[in-house]
Design a protein around this motif. Structure first.
Motif, PDB file in Angstrom:
ATOM      1  N   ARG A  37       0.841  -1.202   0.000  1.00  0.00           N
ATOM      2  CA  ARG A  37       0.000   0.000   0.000  1.00  0.00           C
ATOM      3  C   ARG A  37       0.877   1.253   0.000  1.00  0.00           C
ATOM      4  O   ARG A  37       0.623   2.209  -0.743  1.00  0.00           O
ATOM      5  CB  ARG A  37      -0.902   0.015   1.243  1.00  0.00           C
ATOM      6  N   THR A  41       1.230   4.114  -3.031  1.00  0.00           N
ATOM      7  CA  THR A  41       1.000   5.533  -2.778  1.00  0.00           C
ATOM      8  C   THR A  41       2.184   6.370  -3.239  1.00  0.00           C
ATOM      9  O   THR A  41       2.006   7.456  -3.811  1.00  0.00           O
ATOM     10  CB  THR A  41       0.737   5.773  -1.282  1.00  0.00           C
ATOM     11  N   GLN A  75     -10.064   0.078  -0.356  1.00  0.00           N
ATOM     12  CA  GLN A  75      -8.765   0.659  -0.639  1.00  0.00           C
ATOM     13  C   GLN A  75      -7.874  -0.301  -1.427  1.00  0.00           C
ATOM     14  O   GLN A  75      -7.099   0.119  -2.291  1.00  0.00           O
ATOM     15  CB  GLN A  75      -8.066   1.077   0.658  1.00  0.00           C
ATOM     16  N   GLU A  78      -8.841   0.008  -4.987  1.00  0.00           N
ATOM     17  CA  GLU A  78      -8.311   1.243  -5.569  1.00  0.00           C
ATOM     18  C   GLU A  78      -6.822   1.109  -5.871  1.00  0.00           C
ATOM     19  O   GLU A  78      -6.347   1.549  -6.922  1.00  0.00           O
ATOM     20  CB  GLU A  78      -8.567   2.417  -4.632  1.00  0.00           C
ATOM     21  N   ASN A  79      -6.073   0.524  -4.938  1.00  0.00           N
ATOM     22  CA  ASN A  79      -4.644   0.312  -5.168  1.00  0.00           C
ATOM     23  C   ASN A  79      -4.413  -0.572  -6.390  1.00  0.00           C
ATOM     24  O   ASN A  79      -3.548  -0.289  -7.229  1.00  0.00           O
ATOM     25  CB  ASN A  79      -3.990  -0.322  -3.945  1.00  0.00           C
TER      26      ASN A  79
END
Length: 210
Positions: A37, A41, A75, A78-79
């Motif tokens: 993660r 980012t 999440q 989305e990643n």
């Protein structure tokens, strides 16, 4: 102890065990995917160079492993969608592979919108992936409307709305055109410059400020 009291205790114990299970499951998935993660980012924010294929595949595998543990974590989707979109950009010279990666991005961002329907970023990224996939206009404007509704003040969402909106200016209709121009004209100073640049790229900057 009455039957009613026993039932109450049974319900409380069941709920407590279920809460403990889901809490531990989420914690385990977070631990499994923490590095992936964080790395995703960094790439998304442009803080690190675009990864080589092996590094990309390793990060994706870690996210998929966590997703199997917590399939309801938006999440993670989305990643995974971002990783697929990033890989698609690297594969533009091979259209078949580029399209396959965009299909993956559409799948993951679509799942994220279902799990987190009021978050603007999965809607915006789903719209962008559909746009890059060269899908017909009818399939992207519902996503545009949701992204605008929930994220018209978010700089990251604004850039995606501007990119797709100005690229498909003649297809979006006068109402959405007005909303897009108002969004750019009303953007915060730190974000407005990049939006004007996008408008200029598509020769629509002369419409701003009207």
């Amino acid at each position: 102890m009455s039957v009613f009291q026993r039932l109450v205790i049974a319900v409380v114990v069941t709920v407590s065990l279920a809460s403990l299970y889901f809490g531990l499951r989420a914690a385990w998935a977070d631990a499994m995917s923490m590095q992936a993660r964080w790395q995703t980012t960094q790439w998304q924010l442009g803080r690190e160079a675009i990864p080589k294929p092996l590094e990309w595949a390793k990060t994706r595998a870690e996210l998929l492993a966590a997703q199997r543990v917590t399939p309801d974590d938006p999440q993670l989707y989305e990643n995974l969608g971002y990783l697929s979109g990033m890989r698609a950009a690297d594969l533009r010279a091979i259209p078949e592979l580029e399209q396959a990666m965009l299909d993956d991005a559409i799948k993951y961002f679509g799942a994220a919108t279902s799990l987190r329907p009021m978050s603007p970023y999965p809607w915006a990224n789903l719209m962008l992936a559909r746009h890059l996939r060269k899908e017909l206009s009818g399939s992207i404007w519902p996503e545009f409307d949701r992204a605008y509704l929930y994220g018209k003040k978010e700089a990251g969402v604004q850039r995606i709305l501007a990119e797709v909106g100005f690229a498909r200016w003649d297809e979006m209709g006068s109402e959405r055109q007005g909303k897009l121009l108002a969004m750019v004209n009303g953007a915060y100073p730190h974000a407005k410059g990049s939006l004007v640049d996008i408008a200029r790229k598509y020769r629509k900057d002369t419409l701003l400020g009207q």
